[in-house]
Design an enzyme around this catalytic site. Sequence first.
Site, short mmCIF file in Angstrom:
data_model
loop_
_atom_site.label_atom_id
_atom_site.label_comp_id
_atom_site.label_asym_id
_atom_site.label_seq_id
_atom_site.Cartn_x
_atom_site.Cartn_y
_atom_site.Cartn_z
CG ASN A 157 -1.79 1.16 1.45
OD1 ASN A 157 -1.76 2.02 0.35
ND2 ASN A 157 -2.14 1.30 2.56
CE LYS A 165 -0.08 3.27 4.75
NZ LYS A 165 0.13 3.25 6.24
CG HIS A 191 -5.77 2.16 5.58
ND1 HIS A 191 -5.09 2.98 6.35
CD2 HIS A 191 -4.55 1.13 5.26
CE1 HIS A 191 -3.79 2.62 6.92
NE2 HIS A 191 -3.40 1.29 5.92
CD GLU A 200 -2.65 5.56 6.83
OE1 GLU A 200 -2.49 5.38 5.56
OE2 GLU A 200 -1.41 4.92 7.50
CD GLU A 245 -3.01 -2.43 7.43
OE1 GLU A 245 -1.69 -2.45 7.00
OE2 GLU A 245 -3.58 -1.13 7.27
N GLY A 272 3.33 2.09 10.61
CA GLY A 272 4.45 3.33 10.38
C GLY A 272 5.38 3.47 11.55
CB SER A 296 6.04 -1.87 11.73
OG SER A 296 5.72 -0.68 12.01
P1 13P Z 1 3.78 0.21 7.36
O1 13P Z 1 3.93 -0.92 6.71
O2 13P Z 1 4.27 1.51 6.94
O3 13P Z 1 3.59 0.12 8.96
O4 13P Z 1 1.88 0.47 7.05
C1 13P Z 1 1.08 -0.32 7.02
C2 13P Z 1 -0.11 -0.08 6.40
O5 13P Z 1 -0.79 0.71 6.77
C3 13P Z 1 -0.41 -0.95 5.09
O6 13P Z 1 -1.89 -0.51 4.77
#
Ligand code: 13P
Length: 248
Positions: free
Chosen positions: A8, A10, A95, A97, A165, A171, A210
């Site tokens: 992803n 983003k 997601h 976010e 997640e 992140g 992560s």
């Molecule tokens: P990271 O791998 O950067 O922690 O992000 C995970 C994520 O949100 C994938 O959708």
Amino acid sequence: MQTLIAGNWKMNGTKSSLEEIDQIVRGLDTATTETVEALICPPVIWLTDCVARCAGSSLKIGAQDCHEAEKGAHTGDISASMLHEAGASHVIIGHSERRQDHFETDPLIARKAKAAFTAGLIPIICIGESLKDRQAGKANTVVLSQLAASLPQMAPDAPFIIAYEPIWAIGTGLTPTLFEIQDMHAGIRAALSAQYGQRGAHIPLLYGGSMKPDNAADILGLEDINGGLIGGASLKARDFLAIYAEAA
Ligand code: 13P
């Protein structure tokens, strides 16, 4: 069941990042195995470029969101059928976010997931608890209630994927312990089996938060984990391919 290694991106990258797609395609030319699928979900503006660069490759391209409606007066939004027509195979839905930035709710996510598979896309429905929920011992309750409310009304065989997640692991470089990941995935699997019977055992469950080349083997080796949804480490072809190799 195939393992899915999904990236992803983003809202990251520039047009020059498309070279990473070329590198992944080249890497998969020699590394592809039938047991592991690879997917990258770039910013939607590069979807068609990515699809073109993947022609003849096993790499699939997905999107990061879609609207719940098929079409209409929704300025700035994109429908699932548009994504499908552009060559996407999957779409990430709900997601954390998007839940945070765009106030997306479980019922909306269920409707978006339905729109996705109606258009021929495979929705990847995301669920996960906050740090506050985990510290309060409520992680499993929160995640299972998100799961129940985010599942679409659908034909019994409509394909979908669940991604667990934990928000606090995204992140941050932090991950739950292997025990905590396995425990959550076992709970999700049990809930899906209770709802869908036999089929529940075959719904892919991804872990995200992560995941990196150095922890992927341990996480992907757990029972009830059928792949990863990877943010930061999917931006570099080398890291993405290293995670793919751990799954193969
Ligand atoms: P990271 O791998 O950067 O922690 O992000 C995970 C994520 O949100 C994938 O959708």
